[in-house]
Design a protein around this motif. Structure first.
Motif, PDB file in Angstrom:
ATOM      1  N   PRO A   1      15.534  21.945  32.659  1.00 24.33           N
ATOM      2  CA  PRO A   1      15.653  20.710  31.870  1.00 24.33           C
ATOM      3  C   PRO A   1      17.123  20.458  31.563  1.00 24.33           C
ATOM      4  O   PRO A   1      17.928  21.391  31.536  1.00 24.33           O
ATOM      5  N   ASN A   2      17.429  19.230  31.326  1.00 23.14           N
ATOM      6  CA  ASN A   2      18.827  18.826  31.227  1.00 23.14           C
ATOM      7  C   ASN A   2      19.072  18.167  29.879  1.00 23.14           C
ATOM      8  O   ASN A   2      19.439  17.013  29.797  1.00 23.14           O
ATOM      9  N   LEU A   3      18.861  18.957  28.821  1.00 25.39           N
ATOM     10  CA  LEU A   3      18.910  18.338  27.499  1.00 25.39           C
ATOM     11  C   LEU A   3      20.306  18.269  26.898  1.00 25.39           C
ATOM     12  O   LEU A   3      20.495  17.742  25.818  1.00 25.39           O
ATOM     13  N   GLU A   4      21.274  18.803  27.575  1.00 27.69           N
ATOM     14  CA  GLU A   4      22.652  18.455  27.223  1.00 27.69           C
ATOM     15  C   GLU A   4      23.221  17.779  28.461  1.00 27.69           C
ATOM     16  O   GLU A   4      22.988  18.210  29.580  1.00 27.69           O
ATOM     17  N   HIS A   5      23.989  16.719  28.232  1.00 28.69           N
ATOM     18  CA  HIS A   5      24.426  15.919  29.374  1.00 28.69           C
ATOM     19  C   HIS A   5      25.180  16.721  30.412  1.00 28.69           C
ATOM     20  O   HIS A   5      25.080  16.482  31.603  1.00 28.69           O
ATOM     21  N   ASP A   6      25.953  17.663  29.915  1.00 28.40           N
ATOM     22  CA  ASP A   6      26.827  18.362  30.856  1.00 28.40           C
ATOM     23  C   ASP A   6      26.236  19.693  31.299  1.00 28.40           C
ATOM     24  O   ASP A   6      26.933  20.517  31.874  1.00 28.40           O
ATOM     25  N   PHE A   7      24.949  19.859  31.052  1.00 25.34           N
ATOM     26  CA  PHE A   7      24.357  21.161  31.342  1.00 25.34           C
ATOM     27  C   PHE A   7      24.355  21.477  32.839  1.00 25.34           C
ATOM     28  O   PHE A   7      24.864  22.516  33.280  1.00 25.34           O
ATOM     29  N   ILE A   8      23.801  20.569  33.624  1.00 23.90           N
ATOM     30  CA  ILE A   8      23.757  20.824  35.071  1.00 23.90           C
ATOM     31  C   ILE A   8      25.167  20.859  35.672  1.00 23.90           C
ATOM     32  O   ILE A   8      25.482  21.750  36.467  1.00 23.90           O
TER      33      ILE A   8
ATOM     34  N   MET B   1      29.583  12.745  35.817  1.00 27.59           N
ATOM     35  CA  MET B   1      30.167  14.079  35.574  1.00 27.59           C
ATOM     36  C   MET B   1      30.237  14.895  36.854  1.00 27.59           C
ATOM     37  O   MET B   1      31.154  15.688  37.057  1.00 27.59           O
ATOM     38  N   LEU B   2      29.248  14.696  37.698  1.00 25.22           N
ATOM     39  CA  LEU B   2      29.269  15.406  38.980  1.00 25.22           C
ATOM     40  C   LEU B   2      30.348  14.827  39.890  1.00 25.22           C
ATOM     41  O   LEU B   2      31.060  15.566  40.577  1.00 25.22           O
ATOM     42  N   ASP B   3      30.479  13.509  39.835  1.00 30.78           N
ATOM     43  CA  ASP B   3      31.523  12.865  40.642  1.00 30.78           C
ATOM     44  C   ASP B   3      32.908  13.396  40.289  1.00 30.78           C
ATOM     45  O   ASP B   3      33.756  13.575  41.171  1.00 30.78           O
ATOM     46  N   GLU B   4      33.128  13.626  38.996  1.00 29.83           N
ATOM     47  CA  GLU B   4      34.430  14.164  38.574  1.00 29.83           C
ATOM     48  C   GLU B   4      34.713  15.513  39.225  1.00 29.83           C
ATOM     49  O   GLU B   4      35.852  15.932  39.341  1.00 29.83           O
ATOM     50  N   ARG B   5      33.663  16.186  39.616  1.00 29.31           N
ATOM     51  CA  ARG B   5      33.810  17.519  40.202  1.00 29.31           C
ATOM     52  C   ARG B   5      33.826  17.484  41.735  1.00 29.31           C
ATOM     53  O   ARG B   5      33.839  18.527  42.374  1.00 29.31           O
TER      54      ARG B   5
ATOM     55  N   LEU C   1      17.721  16.013  38.183  1.00 30.01           N
ATOM     56  CA  LEU C   1      18.114  15.404  36.904  1.00 30.01           C
ATOM     57  C   LEU C   1      17.665  13.956  36.820  1.00 30.01           C
ATOM     58  O   LEU C   1      17.348  13.318  37.824  1.00 30.01           O
ATOM     59  N   LYS C   2      17.681  13.425  35.596  1.00 27.67           N
ATOM     60  CA  LYS C   2      17.216  12.057  35.386  1.00 27.67           C
ATOM     61  C   LYS C   2      18.284  11.120  34.836  1.00 27.67           C
ATOM     62  O   LYS C   2      18.274   9.940  35.120  1.00 27.67           O
ATOM     63  N   ARG C   3      19.168  11.644  33.988  1.00 31.14           N
ATOM     64  CA  ARG C   3      20.073  10.769  33.236  1.00 31.14           C
ATOM     65  C   ARG C   3      21.208  10.198  34.083  1.00 31.14           C
ATOM     66  O   ARG C   3      21.926  10.939  34.768  1.00 31.14           O
ATOM     67  N   SER C   4      21.412   8.910  33.964  1.00 31.86           N
ATOM     68  CA  SER C   4      22.443   8.233  34.752  1.00 31.86           C
ATOM     69  C   SER C   4      23.831   8.843  34.546  1.00 31.86           C
ATOM     70  O   SER C   4      24.596   9.019  35.497  1.00 31.86           O
ATOM     71  N   ARG C   5      24.153   9.151  33.276  1.00 30.86           N
ATOM     72  CA  ARG C   5      25.542   9.530  32.985  1.00 30.86           C
ATOM     73  C   ARG C   5      25.951  10.857  33.617  1.00 30.86           C
ATOM     74  O   ARG C   5      27.135  11.135  33.758  1.00 30.86           O
TER      75      ARG C   5
ATOM     76  N   ARG D   1      27.739  21.965  34.257  1.00 31.83           N
ATOM     77  CA  ARG D   1      28.315  23.268  33.908  1.00 31.83           C
ATOM     78  C   ARG D   1      27.703  24.406  34.728  1.00 31.83           C
ATOM     79  O   ARG D   1      28.358  25.381  35.055  1.00 31.83           O
ATOM     80  N   VAL D   2      26.426  24.257  35.042  1.00 32.91           N
ATOM     81  CA  VAL D   2      25.820  25.245  35.950  1.00 32.91           C
ATOM     82  C   VAL D   2      26.526  25.189  37.313  1.00 32.91           C
ATOM     83  O   VAL D   2      26.867  26.216  37.909  1.00 32.91           O
ATOM     84  N   ALA D   3      26.781  23.972  37.757  1.00 33.83           N
ATOM     85  CA  ALA D   3      27.485  23.818  39.045  1.00 33.83           C
ATOM     86  C   ALA D   3      28.865  24.455  38.994  1.00 33.83           C
ATOM     87  O   ALA D   3      29.320  25.072  39.971  1.00 33.83           O
ATOM     88  N   ASP D   4      29.525  24.313  37.832  1.00 30.41           N
ATOM     89  CA  ASP D   4      30.860  24.914  37.699  1.00 30.41           C
ATOM     90  C   ASP D   4      30.823  26.417  37.964  1.00 30.41           C
ATOM     91  O   ASP D   4      31.758  26.987  38.545  1.00 30.41           O
ATOM     92  N   ARG D   5      29.747  27.031  37.529  1.00 33.88           N
ATOM     93  CA  ARG D   5      29.627  28.475  37.742  1.00 33.88           C
ATOM     94  C   ARG D   5      29.642  28.801  39.231  1.00 33.88           C
ATOM     95  O   ARG D   5      30.211  29.810  39.653  1.00 33.88           O
TER      96      ARG D   5
END
Lengths: 358, 358
Positions: B124-131, B159-163, B151-155, B133-137
Motif C-alpha cells: 500500500p502506498n499511504l505515504e506519497h513518497d513511499f514507493i 516523484m518517480l520522474d524526478e528519479r 500505485l494509484k495516486r497521480s502525484r 523511497r523503496v525504489a531509492d533503495r
C-alpha cells in the motif's frame, strides 16, 4: 522518439486516409506515395493537402488486384492493384504537382528508402501471396526498415513467417494485419483477455457503413465479397464491376458475413491469447448508407484465475468510420514497429505481439 | 523470450494473488517474496502453493502503512505496510517452510537481485513518497532490472520522474501504475483512443465487490477511504481499524467515489492520449458483497479525423474480480518492462507508454 519518415504504397481509400490522418499527429512525416502511374517524393515531407486535393474523387481503379499483367514483373503489382485517376490529363498521383510519372513505382520508392523509416503497404490483397511478394522486393533491395500492411487473410501470415529469416537478414521489421480487423480490434481483444488465465472465445463483429467511401474502397469491397458464401478470392477477382453491383443489388446494399477468414485468429494465437479456432470474425457492410448497420463489438470470454467465466466487451461508437478505425491504429502500430526496428528487433510481428501481455 | 524471474515485495492481497496468477502462464518464475518478518527465496522457483497455503487467512496487518517506525530505517517500510500473519508460532511468510525470518526484508531481496529480472512492489502506498523511497533503495544497491508497482495516486508519478536519471544510471526500468486502474483500464483507454485524432474525455468508472477479499485487502480499502470527501491520505492513515469499520457501517458497506486522484490522468497525458484534466476516475466499492455494485466501464470520447464526435467503450464483465483485473495486467506490464530493459531502454514508463499508439 525522433521523427518517423514513411511512404505509402497505393493511394486508394486506405492510403489516402493514412496520409490525411498522419497530419493530425506529431512525429510522422509522409515522404513518399505511389500508385500505378506515378510517385511523389519529398524527404522534407509531402504536401498532403495538395496531393489529396489534386487526386480527390479520381480513384477509378476497380480494385481487382490484377498482378498477372506485364506490370507485375516490374512493379510487383502495385500498378493494377491501387485505384488511380482515370480521367483528366494526368492519371492518379501524377495529377498532383508533386507527382512524377513512372513505370516502376515500387522500385522508385525502394530507391529512396535509405531515408524512409517505414512503408505502409495499402494495397488490396486479392492474391494470397501479393503482399509477401511486395515484401520480397524490399528484401531483394536490401531495405532496412519497417513494412506495415493492413491485410486481412489468415493464410498470408504464414507466408510472411516463411520469410522471417530473410526479413531479419535484411533488417526488416514486418508488422502484419495492422488495420481495424485484424489490427485495432485484435489489440483490444488481447487487452481484454488480461482478466483471464484462459480464453475460451473471441468474437469480433463489425459494422461498416460505406456510402460516401464506396468509390474509394472498391478494392476492399471486392475483398469482402470473396468472404461471401459461394465466392472465394479467385471468383471475386474475376468479377466485373457490373457483376459486383449486381451482387450488391441482390443484397439491397447490405452484405452480411459469417466466419470470415480474418487473420485475427492466427494473430491472437501467435500472441498466446487463445487458439486460432476459438476466434470468430463476422460483420455487416452497408454500401448504401454511412450509418453502421450493426455496432462493432469485440467479446472476449475467458476464465479468471479464481474460476469465474466472464465476457469482457469493447464497442466502437457507430459514429467512428472504417477509415478512422483503420488508419489511426495502422500509424500507431507503425510507430511501435519502428521502435522495435530501432533496437534491432526485426522479424514478423502481429499487432498483438506489440502489446504488453500476460 | 527467456524466462523472467521475479520477486514480490509484500504478501498482502495483491502480492499473494500475483504469485498465484503467475502459475497460470509460462515463462514467469517467482523466485522471492517478502513481508514484514520474513523472506522466501528459491532461484529455481518458489513453491507458490505451499507458500500461499501456509500463510492463507493469516493476513492481519491493518494496512496502515506506517513507515515512521524504526523498521523504516532498515527495510524501507515494507515491514509495517504489508499485512502479515499475526497468529500461530510464526508470523506471515515465516509460516511457510520456505520462509526465513529477517529484520531487513528489502535488503535481503536486493542481496539476491542479480538473479531477479523484475520486482513487483505490492505494498500500500499511504505515504506519497513511499514507493519512490523503496525504489531509492534499489538504486542505492545498484540494482539493474525492472521495478513494477500498482500505485494509484497521480502525484507519485512525478516523484518517480524526478528519479528517472538515477534509474537510467542504475539500469532500472520502472513501470508505474500497472494494476487495474491505473493500468489495465488506462491501457484500454489508450487503445480505444485510436479511433480519434483528438480525445476530449476519458471516463473510468469501476465497480469492486470485495466481501471475500476484504481481509486480504485492508490496505487497499484504507487507501480508497482516503479518496472519500472529508478524508485524505494522512487522516486515512491515522484511522484505527474500528474507525474504518464505522465508516463502512455508515455507508452500509458501499463506498462511492467521485473524481478520485488516480494516476490514469497523468499516465494518459504522458502517453499523449489527452490532457490529465480530461480524465475522470470514480467507482463504487462494496465490501459486503462479491457482486460488483456497478459495471466497470471505460468511456473514451473523441473526434475522428473526419470530424465525428464519438464514444468508444470497454466493459469488464461483473464476474471478473478486482484481483483478476489487477494481477494479469501487472504481470503483462512486467513482461513488457523486461523487454524494454533487455534492450537497454531504462527509465520510467506508464503502462500506456508500453502500448502502440497513434
Amino acid at each position: 522518439m525522433t521523427d518517423i519518415t514513411f511512404a505509402v504504397l497505393g493511394t486508394g481509400g486506405i492510403g489516402r486516409r493514412t496520409l490525411e490522418v498522419s497530419q493530425h499527429t506529431d512525429g510522422l512525416v509522409p515522404v513518399a506515395a505511389c500508385d500505378r502511374n506515378g510517385i511523389a517524393v519529398d524527404h522534407d515531407g509531402l504536401d498532403v493537402d495538395e496531393l489529396l486535393e489534386a487526386t480527390e474523387g479520381n480513384i477509378a481503379g476497380d480494385g481487382r488486384g490484377e498482378t498477372g499483367s506485364s506490370d507485375a514483373a516490374t512493379d510487383g503489382g502495385v500498378a493494377a492493384s491501387s485505384g488511380v485517376k482515370q480521367t483528366g490529363d494526368d492519371a492518379g498521383i501524377v495529377a498532383s504537382a508533386q507527382g512524377e510519372p513512372t513505370e516502376t513505382p515500387i522500385d522508385d520508392v525502394i530507391a529512396e528508402s535509405d531515408a524512409i523509416d517505414a512503408v505502409l503497404i495499402a494495397l488490396p490483397n486479392l492474391e494470397h501471396d501479393f503482399i509477401p511478394r511486395v515484401a520480397d522486393r524490399f528484401v531483394e533491395a536490401d531495405y532496412s526498415g519497417v513494412l506495415v500492411d493492413v491485410l486481412k487473410r489468415s493464410r498470408v501470415i504464414g507466408m510472411l513467417d516463411e520469410r522471417e529469416e530473410a526479413f531479419e537478414d535484411a533488417g526488416i521489421t514486418f508488422v502484419c494485419g495492422a488495420g481495424a480487423t485484424p489490427g485495432f480490434l485484435t489489440g483490444t481483444a488481447a487487452l481484454a483477455a488480461q482478466s483471464f488465465v484462459e480464453v475460451q472465445e473471441v468474437d469480433i463483429w463489425w459494422g461498416v457503413g460505406l456510402k460516401s467511401g464506396y468509390e474509394d474502397n472498391r478494392g476492399t469491397v471486392r475483398e469482402d465479397i470473396a468472404h461471401l458464401d459461394g465466392y472465394d478470392i479467385e471468383t471475386a477477382r474475376s468479377l466485373s464491376e457490373t457483376e459486383i453491383e449486381e451482387i450488391i443489388d441482390e443484397h439491397d446494399g447490405v452484405l452480411e458475413f459469417q466466419d470470415m477468414e480474418h487473420a485475427d485468429d492466427v494473430l491472437l494465437e501467435r500472441a498466446g491469447v487463445c487458439d486460432a479456432d476459438d476466434v470468430t470474425v463476422g460483420g455487416v457492410l452497408d454500401v448504401r448508407s454511412d450509418e453502421k448497420p450493426t455496432t462493432t463489438t469485440v467479446s472476449v470470454t475467458g476464465t479468471t484465475f479464481d474460476g469465474e467465466t466472464a465476457t469482457n466487451t469493447f464497442q466502437l461508437d457507430d459514429d467512428t468510420s472504417m477509415a478512422a478505425n483503420v488508419n489511426g491504429p495502422a500509424l500507431g502500430y507503425m510507430k511501435a514497429g519502428v521502435m522495435r526496428h530501432r533496437v534491432g528487433d526485426d522479424g514478423v510481428y502481429g499487432p498483438t505481439e506489440l502489446l504488453p501481455r500476460f
